[in-house]
Design a protein around this motif. Structure first.
Motif, PDB file in Angstrom:
ATOM      1  N   LYS A 340       0.816  -1.216   0.000  1.00 33.71           N
ATOM      2  CA  LYS A 340       0.000   0.000   0.000  1.00 33.71           C
ATOM      3  C   LYS A 340       0.851   1.268   0.000  1.00 33.71           C
ATOM      4  O   LYS A 340       0.419   2.315  -0.488  1.00 33.71           O
ATOM      5  CB  LYS A 340      -0.936   0.000   1.205  1.00 33.71           C
ATOM      6  CG  LYS A 340      -2.072  -1.017   1.092  1.00 33.71           C
ATOM      7  CD  LYS A 340      -2.978  -0.986   2.314  1.00 33.71           C
ATOM      8  CE  LYS A 340      -4.146  -1.958   2.153  1.00 33.71           C
ATOM      9  NZ  LYS A 340      -5.037  -1.966   3.328  1.00 33.71           N
ATOM     10  N   GLU A 341       2.076   1.175   0.520  1.00 39.70           N
ATOM     11  CA  GLU A 341       2.930   2.360   0.639  1.00 39.70           C
ATOM     12  C   GLU A 341       3.967   2.467  -0.479  1.00 39.70           C
ATOM     13  O   GLU A 341       4.439   3.557  -0.802  1.00 39.70           O
ATOM     14  CB  GLU A 341       3.646   2.352   1.991  1.00 39.70           C
ATOM     15  CG  GLU A 341       2.699   2.490   3.185  1.00 39.70           C
ATOM     16  CD  GLU A 341       3.433   2.399   4.514  1.00 39.70           C
ATOM     17  OE1 GLU A 341       4.655   2.080   4.491  1.00 39.70           O
ATOM     18  OE2 GLU A 341       2.799   2.606   5.557  1.00 39.70           O
ATOM     19  N   ASN A 342       4.325   1.334  -1.088  1.00 33.47           N
ATOM     20  CA  ASN A 342       5.415   1.326  -2.068  1.00 33.47           C
ATOM     21  C   ASN A 342       5.052   2.038  -3.372  1.00 33.47           C
ATOM     22  O   ASN A 342       3.947   1.920  -3.883  1.00 33.47           O
ATOM     23  CB  ASN A 342       5.809  -0.119  -2.393  1.00 33.47           C
ATOM     24  CG  ASN A 342       6.805  -0.194  -3.537  1.00 33.47           C
ATOM     25  OD1 ASN A 342       7.957   0.209  -3.401  1.00 33.47           O
ATOM     26  ND2 ASN A 342       6.338  -0.689  -4.680  1.00 33.47           N
ATOM     27  N   LYS A 343       6.026   2.771  -3.934  1.00 35.54           N
ATOM     28  CA  LYS A 343       5.861   3.437  -5.223  1.00 35.54           C
ATOM     29  C   LYS A 343       6.912   2.987  -6.244  1.00 35.54           C
ATOM     30  O   LYS A 343       6.865   3.387  -7.411  1.00 35.54           O
ATOM     31  CB  LYS A 343       5.964   4.960  -5.052  1.00 35.54           C
ATOM     32  CG  LYS A 343       4.976   5.549  -4.047  1.00 35.54           C
ATOM     33  CD  LYS A 343       3.532   5.302  -4.453  1.00 35.54           C
ATOM     34  CE  LYS A 343       2.562   5.899  -3.427  1.00 35.54           C
ATOM     35  NZ  LYS A 343       1.154   5.526  -3.743  1.00 35.54           N
ATOM     36  N   LEU A 344       7.861   2.161  -5.812  1.00 37.61           N
ATOM     37  CA  LEU A 344       8.950   1.739  -6.693  1.00 37.61           C
ATOM     38  C   LEU A 344       8.512   0.603  -7.615  1.00 37.61           C
ATOM     39  O   LEU A 344       7.591  -0.159  -7.293  1.00 37.61           O
ATOM     40  CB  LEU A 344      10.145   1.270  -5.857  1.00 37.61           C
ATOM     41  CG  LEU A 344      10.881   2.347  -5.056  1.00 37.61           C
ATOM     42  CD1 LEU A 344      11.932   1.701  -4.161  1.00 37.61           C
ATOM     43  CD2 LEU A 344      11.524   3.359  -5.990  1.00 37.61           C
ATOM     44  N   PRO A 345       9.167   0.469  -8.777  1.00 40.63           N
ATOM     45  CA  PRO A 345       8.869  -0.663  -9.659  1.00 40.63           C
ATOM     46  C   PRO A 345       9.074  -1.989  -8.936  1.00 40.63           C
ATOM     47  O   PRO A 345      10.004  -2.128  -8.121  1.00 40.63           O
ATOM     48  CB  PRO A 345       9.894  -0.502 -10.791  1.00 40.63           C
ATOM     49  CG  PRO A 345      10.260   0.937 -10.770  1.00 40.63           C
ATOM     50  CD  PRO A 345      10.200   1.364  -9.338  1.00 40.63           C
ATOM     51  N   LEU A 346       8.219  -2.952  -9.224  1.00 40.09           N
ATOM     52  CA  LEU A 346       8.253  -4.235  -8.519  1.00 40.09           C
ATOM     53  C   LEU A 346       8.392  -5.407  -9.479  1.00 40.09           C
ATOM     54  O   LEU A 346       7.788  -5.423 -10.556  1.00 40.09           O
ATOM     55  CB  LEU A 346       6.974  -4.439  -7.712  1.00 40.09           C
ATOM     56  CG  LEU A 346       6.729  -3.564  -6.486  1.00 40.09           C
ATOM     57  CD1 LEU A 346       5.368  -3.900  -5.872  1.00 40.09           C
ATOM     58  CD2 LEU A 346       7.837  -3.746  -5.454  1.00 40.09           C
ATOM     59  N   VAL A 347       9.176  -6.412  -9.034  1.00 45.07           N
ATOM     60  CA  VAL A 347       9.171  -7.737  -9.640  1.00 45.07           C
ATOM     61  C   VAL A 347       8.706  -8.680  -8.535  1.00 45.07           C
ATOM     62  O   VAL A 347       9.375  -8.814  -7.503  1.00 45.07           O
ATOM     63  CB  VAL A 347      10.562  -8.145 -10.158  1.00 45.07           C
ATOM     64  CG1 VAL A 347      10.499  -9.536 -10.790  1.00 45.07           C
ATOM     65  CG2 VAL A 347      11.081  -7.124 -11.157  1.00 45.07           C
ATOM     66  N   ILE A 348       7.573  -9.309  -8.730  1.00 48.90           N
ATOM     67  CA  ILE A 348       6.899 -10.046  -7.671  1.00 48.90           C
ATOM     68  C   ILE A 348       6.908 -11.529  -8.001  1.00 48.90           C
ATOM     69  O   ILE A 348       6.442 -11.954  -9.059  1.00 48.90           O
ATOM     70  CB  ILE A 348       5.447  -9.546  -7.513  1.00 48.90           C
ATOM     71  CG1 ILE A 348       5.438  -8.046  -7.219  1.00 48.90           C
ATOM     72  CG2 ILE A 348       4.718 -10.301  -6.412  1.00 48.90           C
ATOM     73  CD1 ILE A 348       4.063  -7.415  -7.282  1.00 48.90           C
ATOM     74  N   ASP A 349       7.409 -12.337  -7.069  1.00 42.33           N
ATOM     75  CA  ASP A 349       7.577 -13.772  -7.324  1.00 42.33           C
ATOM     76  C   ASP A 349       7.108 -14.580  -6.123  1.00 42.33           C
ATOM     77  O   ASP A 349       6.923 -14.053  -5.020  1.00 42.33           O
ATOM     78  CB  ASP A 349       9.056 -14.062  -7.626  1.00 42.33           C
ATOM     79  CG  ASP A 349       9.303 -15.496  -8.086  1.00 42.33           C
ATOM     80  OD1 ASP A 349       8.367 -16.121  -8.616  1.00 42.33           O
ATOM     81  OD2 ASP A 349      10.427 -15.989  -7.904  1.00 42.33           O
TER      82      ASP A 349
END
Length: 516
Positions: A340-349
């Protein structure tokens, strides 16, 4: 390389005939002659009985051309017309007459009593049904396909195995020919790349028959088969004035007691692919492990044995999250707050995907173009079930569109889905079916994004390199001794391979492919 539907290919055929001022019969002669040459190059005149089964459409016309050339080159050939309809195409009739003109009359099969004797040592050329088939074979034609399958003879399918649909699922599996090898014209068929069709497609190869490339490009196809020629333009050369800050900072979040190895592999992969800086955020139990096994990485810690607080201080460029993380209650609560707080690009695994599947309301908080890298079971938890692999693609495309995310669906042909666009990867083999392989892939993609690759480019490029390591290594390691660490070992070779100058003629697909 584009993947075209049967309707698109029909349009391309017509455009080629018009724009290149050739006839349809000349186009057929050219395509089928290339198939003959493929077979002739391998047989070199051997006295092997070859059975050519021809339908009464254009695929059958291809078969008649192949049979004519085989006869003219002295091969031991039997040619058959599978007479399942009174209708014939003009191209079929022309090539039927050409075969008779050289004194060879095909045997007409009207029922089961006409089936020829086929020995295991023989070769069958399948030219019964082509790519435009819309319904399953029936009657004696179906029984003929079953008979050929029962002989276990080597079968060479022309364009597509008879009974297989190019653009939809098979409804009657006992009506599809099981091809040993398939020579397909110009582009792969979507059917070749889907797990549900694996018993009908062993190996396949694309033959460039000279269809109008400009017209193909004008169609702007949305399904692609990613080969080396598409990957090379994605590569970003290094500038000699660069420094480590130029290449970004990857933050790898993951690990739990007993699963620190996963985040270790991910961190190593982000470094190995060229991320300028890499930090790992792990439970305290992983601190010494990371510091010793990945000395180039910086480390921050969370709770003792699990992730709970996500209170890292690292100023990252991109975050790769989920490998070895677990789904404990505290981990899930902290993950929700983080998302909910993150704004950075994500790679989710891995477990980060599982946590999203448990709480799908979090999907709306993901930054646009976040990359999710599920294996099939994780994908099912995320998007729901599907009836077949064609429907799976439809549901996955809609999920990507609805949530503004990029899916990397790991498998034999790892699939990258970005909204309406689908990219099937061409590299890899079963060596990648080993513990930690997916963790390395997450690190590679994360490290590429850190270096300013766009997320979709990073996914396509990363998946290609990941698979290529196994293709290169297998010459030395065999399948059994290849491990996730081997991916890191051979990653430099995969990158350097982009710059070798060998000429690539066509595309060959080996039966042995990858599953991560």
């Amino acid at each position: 390389m584009y993947i075209l539907s049967s309707k698109q290919l029909a349009k391309v055929d017509k455009a080629t005939i018009k724009n290149k001022a050739i006839t349809s019969i000349d186009l057929m002669e050219h395509a089928a002659t290339l198939c003959f040459q493929w077979l002739h190059t391998r047989l070199q005149g051997q006295n092997i009985k070859i059975h050519v089964f021809c339908g009464i459409g254009n695929n059958g016309g291809d078969g008649l051309v192949i049979a004519r050339h085989l006869f003219q080159h002295g091969y031991n050939v039997n040619c058959y017309i599978v007479n399942f309809s009174d209708k014939r195409t003009d191209e079929f009739l022309t090539n039927y007459d050409r075969l008779k003109e050289i004194g060879e009359w095909p045997t007409v099969i009207n029922n089961e009593n006409n089936f020829p004797e086929i020995s295991f040592e023989d070769i069958v050329v399948d030219a019964i049904f082509g790519n435009g088939l819309t319904r399953s074979p029936e009657g004696f034609t179906k029984k003929l396909i079953q008979y050929i399958n029962s002989t276990k003879v080597f079968t060479l399918a022309i364009d597509i195995p008879s009974g297989l649909f190019g653009d939809k699922s098979v409804t009657k599996k006992d009506s599809v020919l099981k091809a040993g090898h398939t020579l397909s014209f110009q582009t792969p068929k979507l059917a070749f790349l889907l797990p549900e069709n694996k018993e009908f497609i062993n190996t396949w190869e694309i033959i460039d028959i000279g269809l109008d490339e400009e017209y193909i490009n004008s169609l702007q196809p949305k399904i692609n088969f990613t080969t080396k020629s598409e990957i090379i333009p994605l590569y970003k050369p290094k500038n000699k004035w660069s420094h480590k800050g130029t290449f970004g900072h990857s933050l790898i979040i993951g690990g739990s007691f007993g699963k620190i190895g996963a985040v270790t592999l991910t961190s190593k992969a982000a470094l190995k692919i060229g991320s300028g800086l890499v930090s790992a955020y792990v439970p305290k139990c992983g601190y010494n492990i990371i510091q010793i096994s990945v000395p180039e990485a910086m480390v921050e810690v969370d709770d003792d044995k699990i992730l709970a607080y996500y209170n890292f201080k690292t100023k990252a460029t991109v975050i790769g999250i989920g490998t070895g993380m677990g789904t404990a209650e505290k981990t899930a609560l902290g993950f929700e707050k983080f998302i909910k707080e993150n704004k950075l690009p994500l790679v989710i695994d891995a477990d980060a995907i599982n946590l999203l599947a448990q709480n799908k309301s979090l999907l709306k908080y993901l930054p646009k173009n976040s990359i999710l890298t599920p294996h099939p079971k994780e994908l099912e938890r995320l998007i729901g079930t599907w009836k077949n692999d064609y429907e799976k693609l439809t549901i996955a495309k809609q999920f990507s569109k609805d949530n503004n995310v990029i899916l990397v669906i790991k498998g034999t042909y790892t699939i990258i889905i970005d909204n309406e666009f689908i990219y099937f990867n061409s590299t890899g083999n079963p060596a990648l079916a080993t513990a930690g392989s997916g963790d390395v892939l997450t690190g590679i993609i994360t490290g590429l994004i850190a270096q300013s690759y766009e997320p979709k480019q990073a996914a396509i490029f990363g998946v290609y390199l990941h698979g290529k390591t196994a293709d290169i290594a297998i010459q030395e390691t065999g399948y059994e001794t290849f491990t996730a660490s081997s991916i890191l070992e051979y990653l430099p070779d995969a990158i350097l391979d982009l710059f070798n100058q060998e000429q690539i003629k066509g595309v060959e697909n080996e039966e042995s492919k990858s599953t991560t």
